[in-house]
Design a protein around this motif. Structure first.
Motif, PDB file in Angstrom:
ATOM      1  N   LEU A  21       0.797  -1.222   0.000  1.00  0.00           N
ATOM      2  CA  LEU A  21       0.000   0.000   0.000  1.00  0.00           C
ATOM      3  C   LEU A  21       0.829   1.272   0.000  1.00  0.00           C
ATOM      4  N   TYR A  22       2.065   1.184   0.478  1.00  0.00           N
ATOM      5  CA  TYR A  22       2.910   2.368   0.615  1.00  0.00           C
ATOM      6  C   TYR A  22       4.252   2.121  -0.057  1.00  0.00           C
ATOM      7  N   GLU A  35       4.335  14.955   3.334  1.00  0.00           N
ATOM      8  CA  GLU A  35       3.921  14.327   2.079  1.00  0.00           C
ATOM      9  C   GLU A  35       4.706  13.061   1.770  1.00  0.00           C
ATOM     10  N   SER A  36       5.530  12.593   2.682  1.00  0.00           N
ATOM     11  CA  SER A  36       6.366  11.421   2.430  1.00  0.00           C
ATOM     12  C   SER A  36       5.523  10.235   1.998  1.00  0.00           C
ATOM     13  N   THR A  39       4.985   7.223   4.766  1.00  0.00           N
ATOM     14  CA  THR A  39       4.288   7.414   6.035  1.00  0.00           C
ATOM     15  C   THR A  39       2.980   6.631   6.052  1.00  0.00           C
ATOM     16  N   ILE A  40       2.806   5.796   7.078  1.00  0.00           N
ATOM     17  CA  ILE A  40       1.574   5.039   7.257  1.00  0.00           C
ATOM     18  C   ILE A  40       0.621   5.791   8.177  1.00  0.00           C
ATOM     19  N   TRP A  41       1.158   6.321   9.269  1.00  0.00           N
ATOM     20  CA  TRP A  41       0.328   7.043  10.244  1.00  0.00           C
ATOM     21  C   TRP A  41       1.159   8.161  10.848  1.00  0.00           C
ATOM     22  N   GLN A  42       0.604   9.388  10.788  1.00  0.00           N
ATOM     23  CA  GLN A  42       1.278  10.539  11.374  1.00  0.00           C
ATOM     24  C   GLN A  42       0.259  11.366  12.146  1.00  0.00           C
ATOM     25  N   PHE A 123       4.199   5.464  12.358  1.00  0.00           N
ATOM     26  CA  PHE A 123       4.549   4.254  11.615  1.00  0.00           C
ATOM     27  C   PHE A 123       4.935   4.627  10.194  1.00  0.00           C
ATOM     28  N   ARG A 124       5.979   3.986   9.680  1.00  0.00           N
ATOM     29  CA  ARG A 124       6.360   4.186   8.286  1.00  0.00           C
ATOM     30  C   ARG A 124       6.759   2.849   7.675  1.00  0.00           C
TER      31      ARG A 124
END
Length: 238
Positions: A21-22, A35-36, A39-42, A123-124
């Motif tokens: 997904l990422y 905008e990375s 990044t999963i959750w910020q 999370f990334r």
């Protein structure tokens, strides 16, 4: 959760889904921008634009007065040519250059304008490659684990891993987790605890370290409220 409970098949599957997904951010200097792509959750502050908590606490702007400098032990753990050291470690010297402090410089946007350029990343996807690598190694997929480790090493300008069995791969994964995830969510401490390495490593680094320090005491007020919580954790009085 699957990683910490050693449910390797489920850990691999969950990490695999997130990796699909990422995408990994190719530019190390842009990994922590809002905008990375990895990044999963910020977390975005609900107040007026300001620096992230990480930038405010970890970026050293003056000497003396900062207690969050990186240790020489961590600095020495980076391989020569690791671009994570180049891009994610900052330094500041005093006016006569008699003291130099090194600090985490993953978050770089110290606000001078009204727009906030970074949010606090929880999370990334880089971590997911390391979770999948560990799960694959534990399940005997040596080639798959090597491939996941190498994704991050290549981005960091390093050659492919030479680890070729479970023991070597676990050492390599813990090393990659150390230099990839430093100053993020306390990963190093939890990695040492869950792998049973806390006592061996911290005993050599902390003069007053005791093997029982891997646990906090159960609060006395909680023990009085609920005696079923007894016995107290080892190393602490009831």
């Amino acid at each position: 959760m699957y990683l910490y409970t050693e449910q390797w098949e489920l850990a691999e599957a969950m990490a695999h889904n997130l990796i699909d997904l990422y995408s990994l951010e190719p530019n190390l200097n842009e990994v922590f921008l809002k905008e990375s792509t990895e990044t999963i959750w910020q977390l975005k502050s609900g107040v007026a634009p300001r620096n992230t908590q990480e930038a405010n606490q970890l970026v050293i702007r003056f000497i003396p007065g900062q207690k969050y400098a990186l240790t020489q032990d961590l600095l020495g753990s980076f391989e020569k040519g690791d671009l994570r050291y180049t891009n994610w470690v900052g330094r500041l010297s005093n006016s006569d250059h008699t003291s130099t402090l090194y600090f985490p410089h993953k978050y770089k946007a110290i606000l001078t304008e009204t727009e906030r350029l970074e949010y606090s990343i929880q999370f990334r996807v880089a971590e997911q490659y390391l979770i999948r690598a560990e799960a694959r190694a534990q399940r005997g997929d040596i080639a798959g684990a090597q491939k996941d480790i190498n994704v991050l090493r290549i981005r960091a300008g390093l050659p492919n891993t030479t680890a070729s069995n479970l023991s070597e791969l676990m050492d390599a994964i813990l090393q990659e987790r150390r230099v990839e995830l430093f100053a993020e969510q306390g990963h190093r401490w939890f990695d040492l605890k869950r792998t049973g390495n806390a006592n061996a490593i911290l005993n050599a680094l902390k003069p007053n370290w005791k093997v029982t320090d891997v646990l906090f005491p159960i609060p006395e007020a909680e023990l009085q409220f609920n005696p079923n919580l007894l016995p107290q954790n080892n190393g602490y009085s009831n």
